[in-house]
Design a protein around this motif. Sequence first.
Motif, mmCIF file in Angstrom:
data_model
loop_
_atom_site.group_PDB
_atom_site.id
_atom_site.type_symbol
_atom_site.label_atom_id
_atom_site.label_comp_id
_atom_site.label_asym_id
_atom_site.label_seq_id
_atom_site.Cartn_x
_atom_site.Cartn_y
_atom_site.Cartn_z
ATOM 1 N N ARG A 50 -10.559 0.637 -7.767
ATOM 2 C CA ARG A 50 -11.649 0.000 -8.517
ATOM 3 C C ARG A 50 -11.869 -1.435 -8.033
ATOM 4 N NH1 ARG A 50 -16.079 -0.447 -9.311
ATOM 5 N NH2 ARG A 50 -16.870 -1.561 -11.084
ATOM 6 N N ALA A 51 -10.781 -2.108 -7.645
ATOM 7 C CA ALA A 51 -10.906 -3.466 -7.103
ATOM 8 C C ALA A 51 -11.703 -3.439 -5.798
ATOM 9 C CB ALA A 51 -9.522 -4.072 -6.876
ATOM 10 N N GLU A 57 -19.291 -4.017 -4.368
ATOM 11 C CA GLU A 57 -20.466 -4.291 -5.201
ATOM 12 C C GLU A 57 -20.868 -5.759 -5.147
ATOM 13 O OE1 GLU A 57 -19.219 -2.877 -9.014
ATOM 14 O OE2 GLU A 57 -19.464 -0.771 -8.458
ATOM 15 N N GLN A 58 -19.897 -6.646 -4.894
ATOM 16 C CA GLN A 58 -20.182 -8.076 -4.782
ATOM 17 C C GLN A 58 -20.684 -8.458 -3.393
ATOM 18 O OE1 GLN A 58 -17.010 -10.651 -6.248
ATOM 19 N NE2 GLN A 58 -16.315 -8.979 -7.550
ATOM 20 N N GLY A 59 -20.764 -7.464 -2.495
ATOM 21 C CA GLY A 59 -21.291 -7.710 -1.161
ATOM 22 C C GLY A 59 -20.241 -7.993 -0.096
ATOM 23 N N ILE A 65 -12.563 -6.819 3.527
ATOM 24 C CA ILE A 65 -11.551 -6.464 2.530
ATOM 25 C C ILE A 65 -10.270 -6.040 3.233
ATOM 26 C CG2 ILE A 65 -10.926 -4.837 0.704
ATOM 27 C CD1 ILE A 65 -13.987 -4.699 0.058
ATOM 28 N N ARG A 66 -10.409 -5.173 4.227
ATOM 29 C CA ARG A 66 -9.239 -4.684 4.960
ATOM 30 C C ARG A 66 -8.516 -5.820 5.671
ATOM 31 N NH1 ARG A 66 -11.417 -0.535 7.124
ATOM 32 N NH2 ARG A 66 -10.609 0.900 5.602
ATOM 33 N N ALA A 90 -11.615 -13.249 -4.496
ATOM 34 C CA ALA A 90 -13.050 -13.076 -4.267
ATOM 35 C C ALA A 90 -13.857 -13.564 -5.462
ATOM 36 C CB ALA A 90 -13.369 -11.620 -3.989
ATOM 37 N N GLU A 91 -13.365 -13.327 -6.658
ATOM 38 C CA GLU A 91 -14.106 -13.741 -7.838
ATOM 39 C C GLU A 91 -14.082 -15.260 -8.017
ATOM 40 O OE1 GLU A 91 -12.515 -11.466 -11.060
ATOM 41 O OE2 GLU A 91 -13.508 -9.638 -10.393
#
Length: 95
Positions: A50-51, A57-59, A65-66, A90-91
């Motif tokens: 989900r993360a 979803e945040q682009g 990410i990897r 990221a947030e």
Amino acid sequence: MGTYSLSDAGRILSVSPGRLGYWKRTQLVRPPVADGESPGFEFPDLVSARAVLSLIEQGVSLRRIRRKLEILREQFPDLERPLSSLRLWAEGSQR
């Protein structure tokens, strides 16, 4: 703790099982492997997946990410759930 099959995990997360399977094969999400069993997803693995979805979803690209996840795993090998840390980064980041 119970385990979820690939199709169950996909249904819970509204993601295709193929996509989750790819993430598992590329070790983006790493469910534990039991002796002689097909690995299932435990609840913390669903949270990690989900993360990833939240970051996408945040682009944030899957490649990024990897790459950040690999850095976290190298710098903090004892960190059990690095995706949770990456999500917080990221947030809180302006980048």
